[in-house]
Design an enzyme around this catalytic site. Sequence first.
Site, PDB file in Angstrom:
ATOM      1  N   LYS A 172     -56.449  78.807 -14.607  1.00  0.00           N
ATOM      2  CA  LYS A 172     -57.210  79.618 -13.655  1.00  0.00           C
ATOM      3  C   LYS A 172     -58.184  80.522 -14.410  1.00  0.00           C
ATOM      4  CE  LYS A 172     -56.137  83.041 -10.073  1.00  0.00           C
ATOM      5  NZ  LYS A 172     -55.059  83.617  -9.262  1.00  0.00           N
ATOM      6  N   GLU A 210     -51.829  80.037 -24.783  1.00  0.00           N
ATOM      7  CA  GLU A 210     -51.196  78.743 -25.050  1.00  0.00           C
ATOM      8  C   GLU A 210     -52.141  77.605 -24.683  1.00  0.00           C
ATOM      9  OE1 GLU A 210     -49.934  81.264 -23.376  1.00  0.00           O
ATOM     10  OE2 GLU A 210     -47.812  81.583 -23.894  1.00  0.00           O
ATOM     11  N   GLY A 251     -51.063  81.669  -9.425  1.00  0.00           N
ATOM     12  CA  GLY A 251     -50.712  80.530 -10.285  1.00  0.00           C
ATOM     13  C   GLY A 251     -49.493  79.773  -9.779  1.00  0.00           C
ATOM     14  N   ARG A 252     -48.433  80.505  -9.441  1.00  0.00           N
ATOM     15  CA  ARG A 252     -47.195  79.824  -9.038  1.00  0.00           C
ATOM     16  C   ARG A 252     -47.254  79.301  -7.608  1.00  0.00           C
ATOM     17  NH1 ARG A 252     -46.737  85.102 -10.021  1.00  0.00           N
ATOM     18  NH2 ARG A 252     -46.025  86.541  -8.416  1.00  0.00           N
ATOM     19  N   GLU A 264     -40.618  85.073 -10.714  1.00  0.00           N
ATOM     20  CA  GLU A 264     -41.847  85.796 -11.032  1.00  0.00           C
ATOM     21  C   GLU A 264     -42.334  86.538  -9.781  1.00  0.00           C
ATOM     22  OE1 GLU A 264     -45.091  84.887 -14.325  1.00  0.00           O
ATOM     23  OE2 GLU A 264     -45.381  83.605 -12.588  1.00  0.00           O
ATOM     24  N   HIS A 272     -20.218  67.759 -13.651  1.00  0.00           N
ATOM     25  CA  HIS A 272     -19.452  67.511 -14.877  1.00  0.00           C
ATOM     26  C   HIS A 272     -19.742  68.572 -15.921  1.00  0.00           C
ATOM     27  CE1 HIS A 272     -18.124  63.513 -13.484  1.00  0.00           C
ATOM     28  NE2 HIS A 272     -19.213  63.645 -12.744  1.00  0.00           N
ATOM     29  N   LYS A 312     -47.295  89.870 -24.062  1.00  0.00           N
ATOM     30  CA  LYS A 312     -48.558  89.247 -24.506  1.00  0.00           C
ATOM     31  C   LYS A 312     -49.314  90.200 -25.422  1.00  0.00           C
ATOM     32  CE  LYS A 312     -49.723  86.736 -20.257  1.00  0.00           C
ATOM     33  NZ  LYS A 312     -50.718  86.646 -19.201  1.00  0.00           N
TER      34      LYS A 312
HETATM   35  C1  G6Q Z   1     -48.297  82.514 -12.108  1.00  0.00           C
HETATM   36  C2  G6Q Z   1     -48.662  83.271 -13.285  1.00  0.00           C
HETATM   37  C3  G6Q Z   1     -48.714  82.473 -14.571  1.00  0.00           C
HETATM   38  C4  G6Q Z   1     -49.996  81.681 -14.782  1.00  0.00           C
HETATM   39  C5  G6Q Z   1     -50.055  81.235 -16.227  1.00  0.00           C
HETATM   40  C6  G6Q Z   1     -51.259  80.387 -16.516  1.00  0.00           C
HETATM   41  O1  G6Q Z   1     -48.241  82.946 -10.990  1.00  0.00           O
HETATM   42  O2  G6Q Z   1     -49.822  83.971 -13.029  1.00  0.00           O
HETATM   43  O3  G6Q Z   1     -47.612  81.627 -14.734  1.00  0.00           O
HETATM   44  O4  G6Q Z   1     -50.029  80.584 -13.916  1.00  0.00           O
HETATM   45  O5  G6Q Z   1     -50.041  82.359 -17.055  1.00  0.00           O
HETATM   46  O6  G6Q Z   1     -52.428  81.087 -16.237  1.00  0.00           O
HETATM   47  P1  G6Q Z   1     -53.822  80.366 -16.249  1.00  0.00           P
HETATM   48  O7  G6Q Z   1     -53.823  79.331 -15.165  1.00  0.00           O
HETATM   49  O8  G6Q Z   1     -54.840  81.427 -16.036  1.00  0.00           O
HETATM   50  O9  G6Q Z   1     -53.956  79.704 -17.595  1.00  0.00           O
END
Ligand code: G6Q
Length: 548
Positions: free
Chosen positions: A209, A215, A270-271, A356, A387, A507
């Site tokens: 996003k 990462e 994001g989630r 989250e 199990h 972070k």
């Molecule tokens: C989700 C969070 C988080 C996010 C990641 C990736 O709700 O905001 O998990 O999706 O940090 O972020 P980007 O899509 O910006 O790389």
Amino acid sequence: MAERLLLTQRPAWMALQAHAARIQKVHLRELFAADPQRGTRLTAEAAGIYLDYSKNRLTDETLQLLFALAEQCDLRGRIEAMFRGEKINITENRAVLHTALRAPREAVIVVDGQNVVPEVHAVLDAMSAFVEQIHSQQWKGFTGRPIRNIVNIGIGGSDLGPVMAYEALRFYARRDLNFRFLSNVDGTDFAETVRDLDPAETLFIVCSKTFTTLETMTNAATARQWLLAALKDPASVARHFVAVSTNAAEVTKFGIDPANMFGFWDWVGGRYSMDSAVGLATMLAIGPQRFRELLAGFHAIDEHFRTAPFSHNLPVLMGLIGLWYGCFFGAETVAVLPYEQYLKRFPAYLQQLTMESNGKRVTLSGVDVDYPTGRIYWGEPGTNGQHSFYQLIHQGTQLIPCDFIAFGQSLHPLGRHHDLLIANVFAQAEALAFGKTADEVRADGVPEWLVPHKTFPGNRPSNLLLLEKLTPFALGTLVALYEHIVFTQGVVWDINSFDQWGVELGKVLAAKITPELEAPTEPDLKHDSSTNALIRRYRRYKWSAPPP
Ligand code: G6Q
């Protein structure tokens, strides 16, 4: 708008507290004995999901009190506010409109004076056109070879949804394309992801996003080098990378043609984004038509959540029942146990969605809560978990409410497999609820000293979700169900389910520590004594490693 009282001062909360003291002493055996219809009465059904919530430690009175609590917290009004696009994510001043991602073309949802639905469908159409190009092999790699490998680079919300959906819908996925999901900044993830891939046949989706995530940008840069090492020409990047992002400037800087950027909006968290352009890998796997069926599943539950009375409303029922255990029984975790191998990543996906979102300790007005909020979600597919960790759920000292998920039809009907699978899920829910008394154990001729070990207390609650078959539509309904469970609980807890400030501090500190690890000579370390010692030891290991 209901009067803004602290949750624990609301009349229904206080009534629930008194009521809980009574219900805690009642066994599910008694509740079932008292009402022969309980197993059919305490059920609800919507959009193809049959929910049996009868094996929960509650009565009609409990439900009435929980509904009253939801009313007193203005759940109805808050649902409308979310669907209308009000900026309910107050700490980021954003609307929360994942529901718009699956709204039909003709719907009208206005954010900042603009109907967002046409944009949503424009992106879906662009995604579909791109997917058709890959599938028909019109889109070729830089050297003219067709694309055979798709690597989604993303993390968190830009990874967990796509990977879960790919695994869940693998039955419907094209087998001529090879899908990989690269997320971890650990170089091992990159190395293992690409080790057997041919760069000339590989397409990377950089899914971020913000397009600034450490990462993802580290992995994307390494992927770019890997590609260029083979194809030699910077112009190849545009044929082997596409982006899913809201940040056109950074996408262009990376070398991706903005025409191959699939956008989304700041009102998609994001989630909550697997049904946005973040689902590009999903659409590449299952095709545009099935992706639309997935969206239709989401939408069916959205409509249900928005319109059904609380007493028949699946997300409301499950949200309130979950809250009942968390707040009044001290249950700290929830086990999600899908009896469907394709849903093996569903618990991991739900961990982010639920934890989250609702792992918060202050109310919307910034006051410390004095009640437990978000619980720990975890789980594995059945029957495997039986199990391993089920022992603790059956006979341990903690109360772990379970959500079982099962399907009436197998996608791979092989001999007796499915009957055996389903017999197990029903048996587990039955065993947890009713247990086995000491007398029943004795009646089996068990010696007295062994009786306590073989006794099952029971009274361990579960929901059972039974669907006909795992389809894209069904997956959409399941994900939307949990999204709205999270919302329901967040409203009652009076927290913001849509921000995630708790991920920031680590972070910032990592950004400070990275140069301290990389500096050729030991820098002046100003952390605590533990962190300083760990940095020093790491540096010793690092510099003593033989060159690769
Ligand atoms: C989700 C969070 C988080 C996010 C990641 C990736 O709700 O905001 O998990 O999706 O940090 O972020 P980007 O899509 O910006 O790389």
